[in-house]
Design a protein around this motif. Structure first.
Motif, PDB file in Angstrom:
ATOM      1  N   UNK A 191       0.834  -1.214   0.000  1.00  0.00           N
ATOM      2  CA  UNK A 191       0.000   0.000   0.000  1.00  0.00           C
ATOM      3  C   UNK A 191       0.860   1.251   0.000  1.00  0.00           C
ATOM      4  N   UNK A 192       1.939   1.219   0.798  1.00  0.00           N
ATOM      5  CA  UNK A 192       2.849   2.360   0.795  1.00  0.00           C
ATOM      6  C   UNK A 192       3.434   2.599  -0.590  1.00  0.00           C
ATOM      7  N   UNK A 193       3.838   1.499  -1.235  1.00  0.00           N
ATOM      8  CA  UNK A 193       4.410   1.651  -2.588  1.00  0.00           C
ATOM      9  C   UNK A 193       3.364   2.181  -3.562  1.00  0.00           C
ATOM     10  N   UNK A 194       2.121   1.700  -3.462  1.00  0.00           N
ATOM     11  CA  UNK A 194       1.058   2.187  -4.342  1.00  0.00           C
ATOM     12  C   UNK A 194       0.794   3.670  -4.100  1.00  0.00           C
ATOM     13  N   UNK A 195       0.802   4.059  -2.796  1.00  0.00           N
ATOM     14  CA  UNK A 195       0.564   5.470  -2.478  1.00  0.00           C
ATOM     15  C   UNK A 195       1.691   6.334  -3.046  1.00  0.00           C
ATOM     16  N   UNK A 196       2.920   5.901  -2.864  1.00  0.00           N
ATOM     17  CA  UNK A 196       4.043   6.660  -3.416  1.00  0.00           C
ATOM     18  C   UNK A 196       3.941   6.743  -4.930  1.00  0.00           C
ATOM     19  N   UNK A 197       3.567   5.623  -5.563  1.00  0.00           N
ATOM     20  CA  UNK A 197       3.439   5.618  -7.025  1.00  0.00           C
ATOM     21  C   UNK A 197       2.313   6.551  -7.472  1.00  0.00           C
ATOM     22  N   UNK A 198       1.198   6.537  -6.732  1.00  0.00           N
ATOM     23  CA  UNK A 198       0.070   7.375  -7.112  1.00  0.00           C
ATOM     24  C   UNK A 198       0.384   8.841  -6.887  1.00  0.00           C
ATOM     25  N   UNK A 199       1.133   9.139  -5.828  1.00  0.00           N
ATOM     26  CA  UNK A 199       1.547  10.522  -5.611  1.00  0.00           C
ATOM     27  C   UNK A 199       2.429  10.999  -6.765  1.00  0.00           C
ATOM     28  N   UNK A 200       3.289  10.117  -7.233  1.00  0.00           N
ATOM     29  CA  UNK A 200       4.132  10.469  -8.387  1.00  0.00           C
ATOM     30  C   UNK A 200       3.275  10.704  -9.627  1.00  0.00           C
ATOM     31  N   UNK A 201       2.203   9.853  -9.778  1.00  0.00           N
ATOM     32  CA  UNK A 201       1.316  10.025 -10.930  1.00  0.00           C
ATOM     33  C   UNK A 201       0.579  11.345 -10.840  1.00  0.00           C
ATOM     34  N   UNK A 202       0.131  11.728  -9.634  1.00  0.00           N
ATOM     35  CA  UNK A 202      -0.552  13.006  -9.449  1.00  0.00           C
ATOM     36  C   UNK A 202       0.411  14.157  -9.772  1.00  0.00           C
ATOM     37  N   UNK A 203       1.643  14.046  -9.289  1.00  0.00           N
ATOM     38  CA  UNK A 203       2.629  15.096  -9.565  1.00  0.00           C
ATOM     39  C   UNK A 203       2.908  15.199 -11.055  1.00  0.00           C
ATOM     40  N   UNK A 204       2.986  14.057 -11.745  1.00  0.00           N
ATOM     41  CA  UNK A 204       3.222  14.074 -13.189  1.00  0.00           C
ATOM     42  C   UNK A 204       2.052  14.707 -13.924  1.00  0.00           C
ATOM     43  N   UNK A 205       0.820  14.353 -13.502  1.00  0.00           N
ATOM     44  CA  UNK A 205      -0.363  14.930 -14.151  1.00  0.00           C
ATOM     45  C   UNK A 205      -0.424  16.430 -13.913  1.00  0.00           C
ATOM     46  N   UNK A 206      -0.058  16.858 -12.699  1.00  0.00           N
ATOM     47  CA  UNK A 206      -0.065  18.293 -12.404  1.00  0.00           C
ATOM     48  C   UNK A 206       1.001  19.020 -13.228  1.00  0.00           C
ATOM     49  N   UNK A 207       2.156  18.382 -13.458  1.00  0.00           N
ATOM     50  CA  UNK A 207       3.199  18.998 -14.288  1.00  0.00           C
ATOM     51  C   UNK A 207       2.728  19.118 -15.734  1.00  0.00           C
ATOM     52  N   UNK A 208       2.059  18.039 -16.211  1.00  0.00           N
ATOM     53  CA  UNK A 208       1.523  18.087 -17.573  1.00  0.00           C
ATOM     54  C   UNK A 208       0.479  19.188 -17.695  1.00  0.00           C
ATOM     55  N   UNK A 209      -0.379  19.302 -16.656  1.00  0.00           N
ATOM     56  CA  UNK A 209      -1.401  20.363 -16.664  1.00  0.00           C
ATOM     57  C   UNK A 209      -0.734  21.739 -16.687  1.00  0.00           C
ATOM     58  N   UNK A 210       0.337  21.899 -15.932  1.00  0.00           N
ATOM     59  CA  UNK A 210       1.026  23.193 -15.905  1.00  0.00           C
ATOM     60  C   UNK A 210       1.570  23.541 -17.283  1.00  0.00           C
ATOM     61  N   UNK A 211       2.184  22.548 -17.953  1.00  0.00           N
ATOM     62  CA  UNK A 211       2.726  22.795 -19.300  1.00  0.00           C
ATOM     63  C   UNK A 211       1.614  23.100 -20.300  1.00  0.00           C
ATOM     64  N   UNK A 212       0.504  22.376 -20.183  1.00  0.00           N
ATOM     65  CA  UNK A 212      -0.619  22.617 -21.083  1.00  0.00           C
ATOM     66  C   UNK A 212      -1.206  24.012 -20.863  1.00  0.00           C
ATOM     67  N   UNK A 213      -1.232  24.427 -19.597  1.00  0.00           N
ATOM     68  CA  UNK A 213      -1.746  25.761 -19.292  1.00  0.00           C
ATOM     69  C   UNK A 213      -0.830  26.827 -19.898  1.00  0.00           C
ATOM     70  N   UNK A 214       0.491  26.639 -19.818  1.00  0.00           N
ATOM     71  CA  UNK A 214       1.425  27.589 -20.424  1.00  0.00           C
ATOM     72  C   UNK A 214       1.251  27.630 -21.932  1.00  0.00           C
TER      73      UNK A 214
END
Length: 361
Positions: free
Chosen positions: A121-144
């Motif tokens: 579960x810890x590994x899944x949470x860490x992986x999902x947090x990374x996925x959220x961070x990646x999606x937020x980075x993609x959103x930031x680039x798309x917004x720019x």
């Protein structure tokens, strides 16, 4: 005076002289009984019985008149039923031991599984947090990209289709961020996200651990049941030991009251044992009793062979009324109460029960 008259006078004179002597010396039966006391040696006897157990006698190990030592086997009852009950309890205890071991193993496995699930579960949470961070980075680039193309469209530098593509990419990025955050929320359901995985307390994992630890109650219940059966086993083992009747002390078998093959009831006497505790009783006047004390040693003499027998006073008490010493009131002495003196002798003295022992005061 003829010869017959002289003999009569002499006889009368002797009677008078004897009476006077007895009057002043006191050598009558009462005085002699006061000076010398006699008692019959008696051995204490005990009745042997099986303690709280019964059954059919299968062994009679002694005969009447036989000397026995403390611990010698006297009789044995059939132990078949007791042996079967003992084996049954041992099997039940072994079965409980297996259940306790199995339950303990299952608990360890469940706790280990909970630890593994927690790590996953810890590994899944860490992986999902990374996925959220990646999606937020993609959103930031798309917004720019969207902001830049909007400015270019207003300046007429690019076509409207380019802005539409940027708009679509921005919307997809926003949807992806929301999707990834929802997945993270499901993984963190019921948990306050502190941002540190090692400090998380996952409810599902704690529930698994609680369920595993609850097996300790099952193990405790099994242990209590095992303890109960162990007590029953000890009772049966004691009962089996009691099926063998042993001599409690040294002595001689006087009588065997039950024979081999008979059914013996619990606590019913089966053997009469004469012990080596030998004593004799004498009765003394209160004048003599005041000079005696329990624990004092007295030396008696066997009437038959004049052998000296050393003994210890174990009991000094007022005797029953029949033993009161009736003195002669004509001599001015009141009736005196008698006292019972019980003297135990050393069994190695050579004196036998039934012999008469005299003690002279």
């Amino acid at each position: 005076m003829n010869k017959a008259a002289r003999i009569g006078i002499i006889f009368i004179a002797l009677l008078i002289i004897s009476g006077v002597v007895l009057m002043y010396k006191g050598n009558d039966a009462v005085v002699l009984a006061t000076e010398k006391k006699e008692g019959i040696l008696t051995a204490e006897q005990i009745k042997l019985a099986f303690d709280s157990v019964g059954g059919r006698m299968i062994k009679e190990a002694v005969i009447e008149g036989q000397r026995v030592k403390a611990g010698d086997v006297i009789m044995v009852l059939d132990p078949t039923d007791t042996d079967l009950a003992i084996e049954k309890l041992k099997a039940q205890i072994a079965q409980l031991d297996a259940q306790i071991k199995s339950t303990g193993g299952s608990m360890d496995v469940n706790l280990f599984r909970a630890d593994n699930d927690e790590q996953q579960s810890f590994r899944q949470i860490d992986s999902q947090r990374a996925a959220v961070a990646s999606a937020q980075a993609t959103l930031f680039n798309c917004q720019l990209d969207f902001d830049r193309k909007s400015a270019l469209v207003e300046a007429g530098a690019i076509a409207q289709s380019d802005l539409d593509d940027a708009t679509m990419a921005l919307n997809v990025a926003k949807a992806n961020v929301r999707s990834q955050e929802q997945l993270l929320e499901r993984l963190l359901a019921g948990v306050s996200d502190s941002g540190r995985t090692d400090s998380l307390n996952l409810p599902t994992i704690e529930q698994e651990r609680a369920s595993a630890r609850n097996m300790l109650n099952d193990i405790e219940a099994l242990n209590q049941q095992r303890n109960y059966l162990s007590v029953q086993l000890k009772e049966l083992e004691i009962a089996k030991e009691r099926l063998t009747l042993r001599a409690p002390e040294d002595g001689k078998i006087l009588s065997i009251l039950q024979k081999r093959g008979e059914m013996i009831a619990p606590s019913v006497p089966v053997v009469l044992l004469e012990t080596d505790r030998i004593y004799y009783d004498i009765y003394v006047s209160e004048d003599q009793a005041v000079g005696l004390h329990e624990g004092d040693r007295l030396v008696g003499t066997t009437v038959a062979d004049r052998k000296q027998v050393d003994g210890v006073i174990r009991l000094l008490t007022q005797a029953p009324g029949f033993a009161d010493l009736k003195q002669s009131r004509e001599k001015g002495q009141a009736d005196l109460s008698a006292f019972q003196v019980r003297i135990y002798i050393d069994p190695s003295s050579g004196a036998m029960p039934g012999q008469t022992i005299g003690v002279k005061f």
